[in-house]
Every structure is written in structure tokens, then in C-alpha cells.
Design a protein around this motif. Structure first.
Motif, PDB file in Angstrom:
ATOM      1  N   ARG A  95       0.652  -1.535  -0.359  1.00 31.31           N
ATOM      2  CA  ARG A  95       0.021  -0.431  -0.255  1.00 31.31           C
ATOM      3  C   ARG A  95       0.797   1.425   0.367  1.00 31.31           C
ATOM      4  O   ARG A  95       0.526   2.755  -0.381  1.00 31.31           O
ATOM      5  N   TRP A  96       1.844   1.137   1.090  1.00 28.93           N
ATOM      6  CA  TRP A  96       2.901   2.337   0.472  1.00 28.93           C
ATOM      7  C   TRP A  96       3.118   2.515  -0.390  1.00 28.93           C
ATOM      8  O   TRP A  96       3.811   4.192  -1.116  1.00 28.93           O
ATOM      9  N   TYR A  99       1.280   3.778  -3.187  1.00 29.87           N
ATOM     10  CA  TYR A  99       1.010   6.076  -2.726  1.00 29.87           C
ATOM     11  C   TYR A  99       2.069   6.355  -3.014  1.00 29.87           C
ATOM     12  O   TYR A  99       2.409   7.301  -3.930  1.00 29.87           O
ATOM     13  N   ALA A 128       8.463   9.772   1.841  1.00 29.14           N
ATOM     14  CA  ALA A 128       8.010   9.728   3.278  1.00 29.14           C
ATOM     15  C   ALA A 128       7.414   8.180   3.439  1.00 29.14           C
ATOM     16  O   ALA A 128       7.340   7.837   4.377  1.00 29.14           O
ATOM     17  N   ALA A 129       6.490   7.902   2.095  1.00 34.84           N
ATOM     18  CA  ALA A 129       6.281   6.438   2.178  1.00 34.84           C
ATOM     19  C   ALA A 129       6.865   5.830   2.046  1.00 34.84           C
ATOM     20  O   ALA A 129       7.390   4.688   3.024  1.00 34.84           O
ATOM     21  N   LEU A 132       8.416   5.380   5.684  1.00 41.05           N
ATOM     22  CA  LEU A 132       7.609   4.983   6.677  1.00 41.05           C
ATOM     23  C   LEU A 132       7.689   2.983   6.848  1.00 41.05           C
ATOM     24  O   LEU A 132       7.321   2.731   7.776  1.00 41.05           O
TER      25      LEU A 132
ATOM     26  N   LEU B   9       1.259  15.619   5.302  1.00 42.36           N
ATOM     27  CA  LEU B   9       2.306  14.506   4.552  1.00 42.36           C
ATOM     28  C   LEU B   9       1.526  13.801   4.731  1.00 42.36           C
ATOM     29  O   LEU B   9       0.687  13.061   3.174  1.00 42.36           O
ATOM     30  N   LEU B  10       0.982  12.563   5.721  1.00 40.38           N
ATOM     31  CA  LEU B  10       0.804  11.520   5.911  1.00 40.38           C
ATOM     32  C   LEU B  10      -0.261  11.396   5.409  1.00 40.38           C
ATOM     33  O   LEU B  10      -0.816  10.291   4.827  1.00 40.38           O
ATOM     34  N   LEU B  13      -1.063  11.300   1.964  1.00 38.32           N
ATOM     35  CA  LEU B  13      -0.132  10.256   0.998  1.00 38.32           C
ATOM     36  C   LEU B  13      -1.294   9.688   0.956  1.00 38.32           C
ATOM     37  O   LEU B  13      -1.341   8.977   0.125  1.00 38.32           O
ATOM     38  N   SER B  14      -2.040   8.790   2.296  1.00 37.87           N
ATOM     39  CA  SER B  14      -3.108   7.976   1.983  1.00 37.87           C
ATOM     40  C   SER B  14      -4.471   8.758   2.083  1.00 37.87           C
ATOM     41  O   SER B  14      -5.510   7.732   3.052  1.00 37.87           O
TER      42      SER B  14
END
Lengths: 195, 463
Positions: A95-96, A99, A128-129, A132, B9-10, B13-14
Motif C-alpha cells: 500500500r505504501w 502511494y 515519506a512513504a 514510513l 503529508l501522511l 499520502l493515504s
């Protein structure tokens, strides 16, 4: 002031469900949508139905252990959902990555206004993804409970079963690592830092 | 990158625009109910975990804005008297209070003492005294020094009062202008009663929707017979004195209270109010230059109460003496008092919007179920169109100001709201207004008693 009403609390519903199991449906009606969105954002729509549904089945089974002093059950439910997500790490990693790909630059639609921020975000988002995905699991859980579930520190502590101080240090670490990852810091901050 | 930026941002992003598909939701709900049917007995319980003591929750909200938090507590004090500092040379006052536990606050903690200091600070501010000093002394004392106070007795009487919180069945207690309870007139759809029950644009309990001027409210209240019962939130009578709009007395009172003068054809408050419990107190309360002969006295006997309409902003509630301020008259049969509730706090409703939640004492939970059951049954009896049922309400008042009048949905809670798990008031809150209401409730729910242990006048301070 608009029209206000009085409702029972989640803990009232849970207590009632001990004698009348069907009463638990009220908790489902209150929280299902938000739990679904949370797991969907983390693991994708392909598995969100299953995870959200399972969250409530587990909650129902564990309801006798619920701390009735917590009037709001959402930290508890998010905690159960977060535990379930651990069994789906691959789905979440996919998923990340998805994204990250989806956030890549897609032309100039939307006009020139704000284009810098969009380009900036579109560069930072994949980074960022990726960052993370590299965080420690417990740090990522804390960060995403804050960012996606809108829980405060105390609620995250309840959801993850650790003291608030631990939540604070996990969040600090997660944010530090996220910010320190290449490409995540905003352009302006990078410029400042390189002077 | 600041904290909010990285969270944004997070979130970006999602972002997930769509919620669950309706058929999946229905399936999941059915699966849960089926599971519940097959496995009715709770599994693996270590037994019920009872709510923790409300005491620990005392720490939750004290750090919040004291000015906003306490303005309502203090406003009627200020509004009732509206007194300003006396002239230079009138002398100062030193009061020492000892904080004592109440059933709600069995231990006088540092937090409780600090909160009392904040309450006093706001009250003093509303008395209009500059240069006051309020500090704690030792573990349980508070020293209040007022550099110049003309109305020493008033300051002495008001500074240390305990906040008072009451819950009423709104329609059963609110009186229509004909003096009958609203509830008894709803089946017949008497317009004045319906207006009070359903409220104006701001909802029931707000200005408009059947509210009246202080004069009309007090006049109506004063016609009610004395009715002494254990459910009375207050004992004794309350005294008011009104003048005729446009008169010199009203002009003097307006200056004294710092409010607009009452126009000809209306009335103004010269003296008295909810805290004035004797005729002598009424006379000592008169603005200078105004005599008893210029006023008309009313006595509201025990069993009836005059409450100010819900202010739109708790930090600036209208003064009681302001001719535009609105009021309601209620029978004083309180269903619950401040010591029946515990841990009021800002919470979040299921849609993610802010709301206010609180728990109850064992007695409070029982009383709450009982009063909300009565309210729900009345709502069900009255019915009304499905789109607009005649919802019935309960009212929460703090220090004679209605702070909220929420409804009970009789379809969801036909037998009232089970108070054992607490309750939440939801709908139309911002984070700030929910926090403010939670603090108002907390002020009433967790008071400490301040026993005055010393008072002395001090010479006027040189300017």
C-alpha cells in the motif's frame, strides 16, 4: 448553538452488551466507518472489509475486559485494528509503495498557483512513504494512529497498551526518522540546512 | 518541517475518499450480530473493570484557559452587582480562605487549590477591582488581597462561593407565561409552551424561543407559591428590586451596573438577584442615590428559579442587569446536582466531531436514567411527524445560567439513557465550545468549599 442531544456512551453500550449481546451493534454503527477508513488507508481496500469486520468480532469477544472507565471506545477499537494490521504487513508495505507511485508528479493540472507546493509534496510523498515502511513497527503504529486515526497521545497509549511517555518517545523517534529520510524534508528546509 | 506538516503529508499520502461499500457494511454488521447470537457469553473476562475513580481525572483539564472557563461561574456575580472598585481611599480588604474537601473532591489537591485561585481571580476581575493579589498559602489556604473595595460585604460574600450545577427536566420544570409547566401544555400545542420546548434558532434554552426579560421572568416567578421539597436546588427566597425604565433611578442603576439604560416602557434591575436572600441585602445592594421608594420589590419563593438563557459565548455572557438579557422561569425540582456527575471532559463523537462526555455517581446514574426515561416517554407520547418529532430535553444550569439544553432521542433511548456508562452531549460543538462546556461542568462537578477563616480591612493604599 445548534440542536444538541444526549446519548449513552460507548462504555454504556459495552456494559449493556454483556447482558444483551445484540446491543453491541450500536458500537458497530458508531465506529465501523472510521475503523474501515483507518485500515483501508493502511492496508488497502482489498482487505479493509475483512479487517474492519474482524476488528468488531474481536472487540465483541473481548468486551468483558473493556475498561468501563473509558467512555469512548475508539482508542480500544483502533488498538484492535492496529494489532490485526500486524498480520498484514506485506499488504501494508504494498500500500505504501502504491502511494509513493501514485504521488509522483502528474503534470500541471490545477493551474500555476501552488504548483511549487504540489511539486514539493509530490517529491516528498514517495520519500515519506518509503521512510514510513522502514520505521520500527511500534513507531509506525503510533505515528499512524496520530495522523490517520486522529488519536491524541493518551488515546494512543490506550490503543497500544503502553504509557503516554512511551508514546511520546515513539512519536518523537518516528518523526525524527521520517524527517531525516532523504527527500522528505520540505525544499525550503533543505535549502536552509545547506547554507 | 513542523509537526503539523509531517502529519498532513501522511494524511495526504493515504487519503481515502470512499468509505466502506454499503453491502460490505451490511454484511459485516450481520456477521457481528450472528457472532453475538452464537456467542452470547463474554469470553475471557477478568470480570468487569469498573470505571476508575473520578478523582484522577481532576488532572485532565485544569490547565485550560481560566478566563473562558470561569467567566460563566462569575458572571452573575458581576452582573448582579456590576460593582466597580470604590473610590480611592475606600480601604482594602484581606480575606483568607481555607480550602475544604467536598464529597466530589474528597482531597484538596494542588490542582483543586489552583483551580479555586483561578475562580477567585475571575470573580475579582468581574468585581472590577484592579491590583488584587490572590495566592495560595501552605497546602490549603488562599489569601485574597483587594486594594480597594467599596462594597466590602459584597466582595466578602461572593469571592468564596462554591459553583452550583443543576440538571432539570426542561419541559417539566420550565413555566410558560401562564404559570403552568410547559410539559402540561404540549399535547394541546399551546404556542408559548411549544416555543419554550423546541426553542428558537439557537435551540431550547437560548435567547428567543420563549425567553423573557428579567422583569417578566421575576414577576412570573414571584407569583408561584412556595414549594419546599428535597429536590430544591436552593433554599430560601431570592429578592429583586426593579425600577421604571427611563427614570433617574434606572439611569443611576445602568451606570452602576455598566449596562445600557432600560428604555421607557420597560423595567430595570435596581438591586438584588439570585444571591440576594434577604430584604436587608436588597437595600444594601441599591446603587448610591437610589432609594427604596423608587423601586418595586419582588420575592421569588423557594421552589422556583429564574435562569439566564444560554449565552452564545461563555466568555462574554450578558449581564443579568442588561435590559436585553433573556431568562426562563423553572420550577426548582432538580433531577441531579453537580455532585452526581463525574469527570466531565471534551470527547469526540462517532463522526469525529467534538462533544462532551461525563460519568455519574451510582446515585447520579440511577437518577439520570430515571429523568431521561421520563423525558423519552413524554417525547414518544407527544410524537409529531417522523421528520420533526417533538423531542424533549433536559437542562443544565451552572450558577443560574443555562449552559446547555440537549434533547433525548426517544426512538434510540425509549427507556432513557442508561447512566451507568456515563453520557455524552453531542451536536454542533466546536473543539473550543466543547472544551468550554466541559470546563463549566467541571467547575460545578468538582468544587471545593472555601471556608473564610480571616477577614480584615486594610488602610487605603497610596496611589
Amino acid at each position: 448553538m445548534s440542536q444538541r442531544s444526549v446519548q449513552g456512551t460507548d462504555s454504556g453500550v459495552i456494559e449493556q452488551s454483556l447482558a444483551d449481546p445484540a446491543a453491541f451493534a450500536a458500537l458497530f454503527d458508531r465506529h465501523y466507518d472510521r475503523i474501515w477508513r483507518y485500515v483501508c488507508r493502511r492496508a488497502g481496500p482489498g482487505i479493509a472489509d475483512e479487517l474492519a469486520s474482524e476488528t468488531f468480532l474481536r472487540a465483541f469477544t473481548a468486551r468483558a475486559k473493556y475498561d468501563l472507565g473509558q467512555l469512548d471506545a475508539s482508542p480500544w477499537l483502533y488498538g484492535i485494528a492496529t494489532n490485526l494490521l500486524r498480520g498484514h504487513r506485506r499488504a501494508e508495505a504494498r500500500r505504501w509503495r502504491a502511494y509513493a507511485r501514485a504521488a509522483e508528479p502528474t503534470g500541471t493540472h490545477g493551474g500555476l498557483e501552488g504548483v511549487e507546493q504540489r511539486v514539493d509534496a509530490s517529491v516528498r510523498a514517495p520519500a515519506a512513504a518509503a521512510a514510513l515502511a522502514r520505521l520500527k513497527r511500534v513507531d509506525r503504529d503510533a505515528l499512524l494512529l496520530l495522523a490517520l486515526a486522529d488519536l491524541d497521545y493518551e488515546a494512543i497509549a490506550i490503543a497500544t497498551g503502553v504509557p503516554v511517555g512511551t508514546v511520546r518517545s515513539r512519536l518523537n523517534r518516528a518523526r525524527r526518522q521520517l524527517r531525516g529520510a532523504p527527500g522528505v524534508a520540505p525544499a525550503a528546509a533543505v535549502t536552509e540546512g545547506s547554507d | 518541517m513542523d509537526h503539523d506538516t509531517d502529519l498532513e503529508l501522511l494524511r495526504d499520502l493515504s487519503s481515502e475518499e470512499h468509505g466502506p461499500a454499503p453491502e460490505a457494511l451490511t454484511r459485516a454488521r450481520a456477521a457481528l450480530l450472528e457472532h453475538a447470537r452464537r456467542n452470547p457469553r463474554p469470553f475471557g473476562g477478568r470480570g468487569l473493570r469498573r470505571p476508575r475513580s473520578p478523582l484522577r481525572l481532576e488532572h485532565v483539564a485544569f490547565g485550560l484557559s481560566a478566563l473562558v472557563a470561569l467567566a460563566v461561574v462569575a458572571v452573575f456575580l458581576s452582573a448582579r452587582g456590576g460593582q466597580r472598585a470604590g473610590s480611592p481611599g475606600s480601604g482594602g480588604l484581606e480575606l483568607i480562605y481555607q480550602a475544604q474537601p467536598t464529597p466530589q473532591t474528597p482531597v484538596v489537591t494542588v490542582a483543586a487549590l489552583d483551580r479555586a485561585v483561578s475562580v477567585i481571580r475571575t470573580r475579582v476581575k468581574l468585581l472590577g477591582v484592579d491590583g488584587a493579589s490572590i495566592r495560595t498559602l501552605g497546602r490549603d489556604e488562599i489569601v485574597v488581597r483587594l486594594p480597594e473595595v467599596k462594597y466590602t460585604a459584597r466582595a466578602e460574600a461572593e469571592v468564596g462561593q462554591t459553583a452550583r450545577l443543576e440538571f432539570y427536566d426542561w419541559e417539566a420544570n420550565a413555566l410558560a407565561p401562564n404559570g403552568k409547566p410547559v410539559a402540561a401544555q404540549l399535547l394541546a400545542q399551546v404556542p408559548a409552551a411549544v416555543a419554550i420546548s423546541q426553542g428558537g434558532r439557537g435551540g431550547p434554552g437560548g435567547p428567543g424561543g420563549g425567553s423573557v426579560s428579567l422583569y417578566d421572568a421575576v414577576k412570573l416567578a414571584s407569583k408561584q407559591p412556595q414549594s419546599i421539597s428535597p429536590s430544591n436546588a436552593r433554599g430560601g427566597s431570592e429578592y429583586y428590586m426593579f425600577g421604571t425604565g427611563g427614570s433617574p433611578a434606572c439611569a443611576a442603576a445602568a451606570r452602576f451596573h455598566g449596562v445600557p439604560a432600560a428604555p421607557v416602557g420597560s423595567h430595570c434591575l435596581l438591586a438584588g438577584g439570585p444571591g440576594t436572600t434577604s430584604a436587608a441585602g436588597l437595600i444594601s445592594d441599591l446603587p448610591s442615590g437610589v432609594t427604596v421608594a423608587e423601586g418595586h420589590r419582588f420575592v421569588v419563593k423557594q421552589g422556583t428559579v429564574v435562569l439566564e438563557a444560554t449565552p452564545s459565548d461563555f466568555s462574554h455572557p450578558p449581564k443579568i442587569a442588561d435590559p436585553t438579557t433573556q431568562f426562563y422561569v423553572l420550577r426548582d425540582h432538580a433531577a441531579l446536582l453537580g455532585n452526581d456527575i463525574s469527570n466531565p471532559h471534551q470527547s469526540t463523537d462517532t463522526g469525529g466531531s467534538p462533544d462532551v462526555a461525563f460519568g455519574f455517581s451510582a446515585k447520579g446514574a440511577h437518577e439520570f436514567q430515571s429523568v431521561t426515561s421520563t423525558i423519552a416517554h413524554r417525547g414518544a407520547t407527544l410524537g409529531g411527524p417522523a421528520s420533526q418529532p417533538q423531542l424533549q430535553h433536559f437542562a443544565v444550569a451552572l450558577d443560574n445560567i443555562l449552559i446547555t439544553v440537549p434533547s433525548i432521542d426517544f426512538q434510540t433511548y425509549p427507556d432513557g439513557v442508561d447512566g451507568s456508562g456515563g453520557a455524552q452531549i453531542t451536536g454542533g460543538f466546536t473543539t473550543r465550545s466543547a472544551r468550554d462546556l466541559a470546563i463549566e461542568l467541571r467547575n460545578g462537578a468538582l468544587p471545593i468549599t472555601l471556608k473564610q477563616i480571616s477577614v480584615k480591612t486594610t488602610p487605603a493604599q497610596p496611589r
